[in-house]
Design an enzyme around this catalytic site. Structure first.
Site, PDB file in Angstrom:
ATOM      1  N   THR A  10       1.025  -1.067   0.081  1.00  0.00           N
ATOM      2  CA  THR A  10      -0.100   0.023  -0.199  1.00  0.00           C
ATOM      3  C   THR A  10       0.936   1.655   0.071  1.00  0.00           C
ATOM      4  OG1 THR A  10      -1.613  -1.173   1.210  1.00  0.00           O
ATOM      5  CG2 THR A  10      -1.843   1.167   1.346  1.00  0.00           C
ATOM      6  N   GLU A 124       9.744  10.094   9.036  1.00  0.00           N
ATOM      7  CA  GLU A 124       8.651  10.829   9.485  1.00  0.00           C
ATOM      8  C   GLU A 124       7.274  10.006   9.471  1.00  0.00           C
ATOM      9  OE1 GLU A 124       6.537  13.418  10.777  1.00  0.00           O
ATOM     10  OE2 GLU A 124       8.382  14.542  10.099  1.00  0.00           O
ATOM     11  N   VAL A 127       5.333   7.433  12.547  1.00  0.00           N
ATOM     12  CA  VAL A 127       4.790   7.626  13.629  1.00  0.00           C
ATOM     13  C   VAL A 127       3.154   7.996  13.119  1.00  0.00           C
ATOM     14  CG1 VAL A 127       4.229   9.262  15.670  1.00  0.00           C
ATOM     15  CG2 VAL A 127       6.373   8.124  15.112  1.00  0.00           C
ATOM     16  N   GLY A 182     -12.075  -2.164   6.017  1.00  0.00           N
ATOM     17  CA  GLY A 182     -10.629  -2.234   5.781  1.00  0.00           C
ATOM     18  C   GLY A 182      -9.586  -1.345   6.601  1.00  0.00           C
ATOM     19  N   GLU A 185      -7.036  -5.213  10.314  1.00  0.00           N
ATOM     20  CA  GLU A 185      -6.650  -6.304   9.501  1.00  0.00           C
ATOM     21  C   GLU A 185      -7.299  -7.346  10.061  1.00  0.00           C
ATOM     22  OE1 GLU A 185      -4.254  -6.330   7.375  1.00  0.00           O
ATOM     23  OE2 GLU A 185      -3.388  -4.370   7.663  1.00  0.00           O
ATOM     24  N   LYS A 200       4.888   3.457  18.392  1.00  0.00           N
ATOM     25  CA  LYS A 200       4.712   5.006  17.959  1.00  0.00           C
ATOM     26  C   LYS A 200       5.229   5.823  19.111  1.00  0.00           C
ATOM     27  CE  LYS A 200       1.270   4.435  14.314  1.00  0.00           C
ATOM     28  NZ  LYS A 200      -0.127   4.540  13.899  1.00  0.00           N
TER      29      LYS A 200
END
Length: 411
Positions: A10, A124, A127, A182, A185, A200
């Site tokens: 993706t 970048e 997170v 969606g 998962e 994160k």
């Protein structure tokens, strides 16, 4: 120069799309340097893809091409990603990644390699997806002592909690809806158990407080045990429930770091963050509270953040950016039990009246939130040391605590 992209899922496919379609803008932003897609590494076949000529299944094709100066990693996981990223850095190439697990577990080591090789390791997108947070922390907010960083760091759990709060849908049904749309998962463990948010907050805390924070050092609790009764009790307090990742400094040069569902006031900006949106609050001693808000995931928002890092690397090809954190330190992260807060407890009880009486004896300022119609009792304490409040609540007889949450003071 050439850019190699490892992983065509993706995010990776979004990165390739942005790199090719916006190439003129990217070249202009990178001070006129040519930046061409060189390779796409993926073990799968993509017949008919407009990018078919770029695909390779051999990492050595990338590492042996001297024209490749920047490598993008969007594979996910640690095993192969770690090995390939490490090799790329050791070969003198800068690396950009969106892989939060890789940064949380291996970030310090990879930053050290980047420093020795005078290249950059940037993340970048790891997170907040498309939300800019790493750059502001390392550039715009560097004049501040960060007194706290906290936020809604996972869109899937925020969607589930939004459905529970706004539509009265229980956890199981809300999770199924998230999967059907969606957002979650097939195996939602990483989201609903808090592991995604944990990675994160590790990255954010490492940046804010200067030492590498490992996920295993962070107390992590998910939302699967949050009930509609908890939601109703929160409303009685003028609060909402959110999964919050947070970290702050405490006495003795330590920090706390945790992920857990928490009560936040309806007046908080974070209470208005719904569905799959994320928000991160940074509290600086000079600036005060600032909140970064947006979609925390998604193909194009995340790709945008990745490519912005690519451009930054291109601008710094001949020099290392001052960026990163120091070595991990045993005992640096301490329990949230050191903090002061109001606390919410929900417990099973076989004798509501007896439990209520003892709660009032032990917590004279407590607000009883339940009405005695169920075999459970819920209450909110006055502010106190979290560890002491937990111990006191656990000492109440005829009561089996099922849920504990902080009331957090967030922007």
């Amino acid at each position: 120069m050439k850019i190699a992209v490892m992983g065509f899922g993706t995010v990776g496919s979004g990165v390739v799309e942005v790199l090719t379609k916006n190439n003129d803008v990217i070249v202009k932003s990178s001070l006129g340097q040519a930046m061409d897609l060189g390779y796409i590494l993926d073990i799968r076949d993509f017949p008919g893809s407009p990018y078919e000529k770029y695909f390779t299944k051999n990492f050595n094709d990338i590492i042996s091409d001297p024209e490749v100066k920047i490598v993008v990693e969007t594979m996910g996981g640690v095993t192969f990603a770690y090995d390939y990223v490490k090799q790329a850095l050791l070969s003198g190439r800068s690396v950009v990644t969106s892989n939060k697990q890789l940064v949380a577990e291996k970030g310090y080591e990879l930053l050290q390699i980047a420093d020795k090789k005078n290249v950059n390791f940037m993340f970048e997108a790891s997170v907040g997806g498309g939300i800019p947070i790493i750059a502001p922390l390392t550039e715009c907010l560097t004049a501040n002592r960060i007194e706290e960083v906290a936020g809604i760091l996972n869109g899937t759990t925020n969607y589930i909690l939004t459905q529970m709060i706004d539509n009265g849908v229980d956890f199981s049904q809300a999770l199924k809806e998230a999967q059907d749309l969606g957002y979650a998962e097939k195996d939602p463990t990483s989201d609903i158990e808090g592991y995604d948010a944990c990675r994160k907050i590790c990255i954010l805390a490492s940046l804010c407080y200067g030492k590498h924070i490992y996920p295993e050092d962070v107390s992590t609790e998910g939302i699967k045990d949050v009930t509609l009764n908890d939601v109703a009790y929160a409303k009685k307090c003028g609060c909402q429930i959110k999964l919050i990742g947070s970290s702050k400094p405490v006495e003795g040069g330590h920090i706390t770091a945790s992920v857990a569902p928490a009560f936040i006031k309806d007046s908080s900006i974070l209470a208005d963050v719904h569905d799959v949106f994320n928000a991160i609050m940074v509290r600086g001693d000079a600036l005060g509270d600032v909140v970064f808000y947006g979609r925390g995931a998604g193909k194009m928002p995340t790709a945008s953040a990745v490519v912005a890092d690519v451009i930054d690397c291109a601008k710094h090809l001949l020099r290392k950016r001052a960026f990163g954190w120091g070595a991990p330190e045993k005992g640096f992260v301490v329990s949230d039990d050191y903090l002061t807060s109001r606390m919410y407890f929900r417990a099973e009880t076989n004798d509501y009246s007896l439990s209520e009486k003892e709660i009032k004896d032990k917590f004279p300022e407590a607000e009883i939130l339940s009405d005695g119609s169920l075999n459970e009792i819920a209450f909110m304490t006055d502010a106190g040391n979290i560890g002491e409040l937990k111990n006191k609540a656990e000492s109440v007889e005829n009561m089996n605590i099922k849920m504990t949450m902080r009331l957090m003071n967030l922007a």
